[in-house]
Structures are given as C-alpha cells and as structure tokens.
Design an enzyme around this catalytic site. Structure first.
Site, short mmCIF file in Angstrom:
data_model
loop_
_atom_site.label_atom_id
_atom_site.label_comp_id
_atom_site.label_asym_id
_atom_site.label_seq_id
_atom_site.Cartn_x
_atom_site.Cartn_y
_atom_site.Cartn_z
N ARG A 295 0.80 -1.22 0.00
CA ARG A 295 0.00 0.00 0.00
C ARG A 295 0.84 1.27 0.00
NH1 ARG A 295 -2.87 -4.06 1.90
NH2 ARG A 295 -0.91 -4.49 2.89
N THR A 296 1.81 1.35 0.88
CA THR A 296 2.50 2.63 1.05
C THR A 296 3.22 3.04 -0.23
OG1 THR A 296 2.76 2.11 3.39
CG2 THR A 296 4.08 3.91 2.53
N HIS B 128 5.71 5.84 11.47
CA HIS B 128 5.13 5.76 10.13
C HIS B 128 4.12 6.92 10.03
CE1 HIS B 128 3.76 4.27 6.41
NE2 HIS B 128 3.46 3.03 6.72
N ARG C 49 11.33 4.06 2.88
CA ARG C 49 11.06 3.09 3.96
C ARG C 49 12.35 2.34 4.24
NH1 ARG C 49 6.02 -0.96 4.25
NH2 ARG C 49 5.15 1.01 4.93
N LYS D 65 26.21 -3.15 -2.20
CA LYS D 65 27.64 -2.98 -2.47
C LYS D 65 28.33 -2.21 -1.35
CE LYS D 65 26.72 -2.31 -7.40
NZ LYS D 65 26.98 -1.36 -8.49
#
Ligand code: NCD
Length: 322
Positions: A57-58, A136, A108, A87
């Site tokens: 969703r986000t 959040h 995120r 890396k």
C-alpha cells in the site's frame, strides 16, 4: 513543511491544513476535469520511492499519488538488494544520489533513525514511509483522516489500540497524533512483552492524554469508539532475536509467535461486544488478528483506510512540492 519524519512534528493547525487539502483532492479525483487539473499541477517534477523494506500500500499509493499529480516516478523496491546498498553504499550517499534525480524522496527503511539520517543530508524533502519500529507518520495521518471521516471527530474518543505494539510503528505514530486532541482516551491491548514503548506513554502524559494498558481484549472493546488492530511483526521479532537481517529470515520458518494472534483476534464474538457505531481499523497487511468474516460488517473500515491513503498522500506530495 520541509520533511515528514515523525507524527510529533504536527500540530492541530498543520493537520487541519493537510485534511482540507485532502478533502479537495478527494473531490478532484472524483471527476474527469478534477483529475486533469491535478495531473497538470506538477508536470516536470519527479518523485523517488526508495524502499528497503517490503510494502504494498505505502509504495503504490505514493506512486499513484505522484502519478495523479503529473509527476514522474523513479523507484527502487527492495533497495536492500537492488540498490548499491548491497555494495556497501551508506544510506547517506544513496540519499545524496537520489536527491540529484528527484525533487522528493519517499523512503522506507529498517532502522528507527533512518528518516532523520536521510533528512540530515538531503537537499530535497524526505518523507518517512516507515522507519523500523519507530514511526510511520503518513500512515497515522491517513488513519486520523479516516477517523475524522468515519467517526466525525478526532477528539473525545475512546480508542483501543491492539496487537504487537512493541514493534509496530503505526500504533506509535497514531497514538502521538491522537494526543493532540482533547479528551481522547487510549487503551493499549497486548501481552505484557509486546506493549507500547514507555517513550510513547511519557509523551501522552506530557500532553495530558489519559491511557491504560491491558491484556483483556473483550473488556476493552465494549467501550471503544475506534478499534485499531495491528499484526504481529514477526520479522522484527526474528531479526531482533537472531541478530540477523530480514533477507536471511524470509523463507525460513520463524520462531513460534506468541499467542497474540489467537488471543487477540477480532472475530464474530468480538464484534458482538462492540457498539454499533464503533469503527474497526487496521493499517494492513493483516494475518489472523482480524478474521475475514469481519470484513462484511459495516463497522470494518480498513479498506476505506486504503483509499484514504491515496488522498492524504496526494495532498502531502502536493503540499511538499509547492
Ligand atoms: C504497516 C507498516 O509497514 O508499518 N503497513 C503499512 O504501511 N500499511 C503495518 C505493518 O507492516 O504491519
């Protein structure tokens, strides 16, 4: 508003502005003329989504929001493996790089302090789309918007927040937003090991928001105006317990979950003790903590939250890119 990092940065006035813009977006998206007007509003701008943790969703709602504003979108999902992170590039260097390509970065990441670290080096706005077990904030804005829309107010509410509150970032951000409004009472339902952090309780005390903690779900539900349920954050338990990364653990059988899902499941019996006007929310994804049979109940609002997420995030991107 330069960055969106924490629910703590908002006051009532800022939220009123965001929700006014959200109401407008909602109307605009409902008509063809409105959609065209929106789509012309940010032509030539670019948004980047940088996701080091899984999301449905986000990420997609932010990308849909950017598309509806006419922005171009560049994206790395699973940035842990598919970006130069693997890396050995630092988060700071990745942010400096992405900021050269985009006017806003939606990120995120698994570390609680990741959004602050990104913002510290970013010349463009950073939006915290979930930081570890910390915060959040955009989820909490769409949660509060849903509460306002469905319950008709954001104050004078009995809100019951349940689930894995020790590891769930959405509950932490929402509790902080609710503390901005008078006469809200928060009841946290969980096992003692998975209760919400003391930092949040201290914050509620500072703001004068009353609260209690219990493991008696049925006792809490019958008074609730809002029931906000969350899943067991299995991946965070496992990575904490094993001291290993999420990647190694996916696909492996995770350690036995506490009884949380079975003991605190919203099912038909739970529905029966709730008031007719209670609204039932969940940030999703859900596992077994809300039974599928609950979806047909008119009090279930979790799929309305999904739709509101698009409206709120469109408003936020619009406002940040002004
Ligand atoms: C939440 C998250 O990522 O914190 N999901 C979401 O954004 N709606 C909730 C969760 O993962 O349990």
């Amino acid at each position: 508003m330069q960055h969106i990092l924490s629910a703590r940065q908002f006051d009532q006035e800022a939220i009123a502005d965001i929700f006014a813009r959200t109401d407008l977006v909602r109307e605009q998206l409902a008509t063809r003329d409105g959609r065209r007007e929106l789509a012309a509003s940010h032509l030539g701008e670019v948004a980047a989504t940088l996701f080091y943790e899984p999301s449905t969703r986000t990420r997609l709602s932010f990308e849909s929001a950017a598309a509806r504003l006419g922005m171009g979108i560049i994206s790395t999902e699973n940035a842990k493996e598919y970006s130069s992170s693997i890396k050995g590039e630092s988060l700071e260097d990745s942010i400096r790089t992405v900021a050269a390509y985009a006017g806003v970065i939606i990120m995120r990441h698994g570390d609680d302090d990741s959004a602050e670290r990104a913002a510290a080096v970013s010349p463009v706005p950073v939006i915290n789309a979930g930081a570890g077990k910390g915060e959040h904030p955009t989820q909490s804005l769409l949660d509060l918007y849903t509460i306002r829309h469905e319950a008709g107010r954001t104050d004078d509410l009995k809100v019951v927040i349940g689930g894995d509150l020790a590891h769930g970032r959405t509950a932490r951000s929402l509790a902080q937003l609710l503390s901005l409004y008078p006469n809200n009472h928060l009841t946290f339902v969980s096992t003692p090991e998975l209760q919400i952090g003391q930092d949040i309780l201290d914050h509620l005390d500072e703001r004068g928001t009353t609260h209690e903690q219990t493991d008696d779900m049925f006792g809490a539900l019958h008074e609730a105006d809002v029931v906000y349920w969350t899943r067991l954050q299995k991946e965070r338990h496992a990575s904490v317990a094993a001291g290993r990364g999420l990647r190694k653990l996916l696909g492996k059988k995770l350690p036995a979950a506490p009884t949380l899902e079975s003991a605190f499941s919203i099912n038909q019996a739970a529905l029966q003790v709730m008031k007719p006007a209670t609204i039932i929310m969940h940030p999703l994804p859900r596992n077994h903590e809300i039974e599928a049979s609950v979806d047909a109940d008119p009090r279930a609002k979790y799929f309305d939250q999904v739709k509101n997420g698009l409206y709120v995030r469109t408003a936020l991107l619009d406002m940040l890119s002004k």
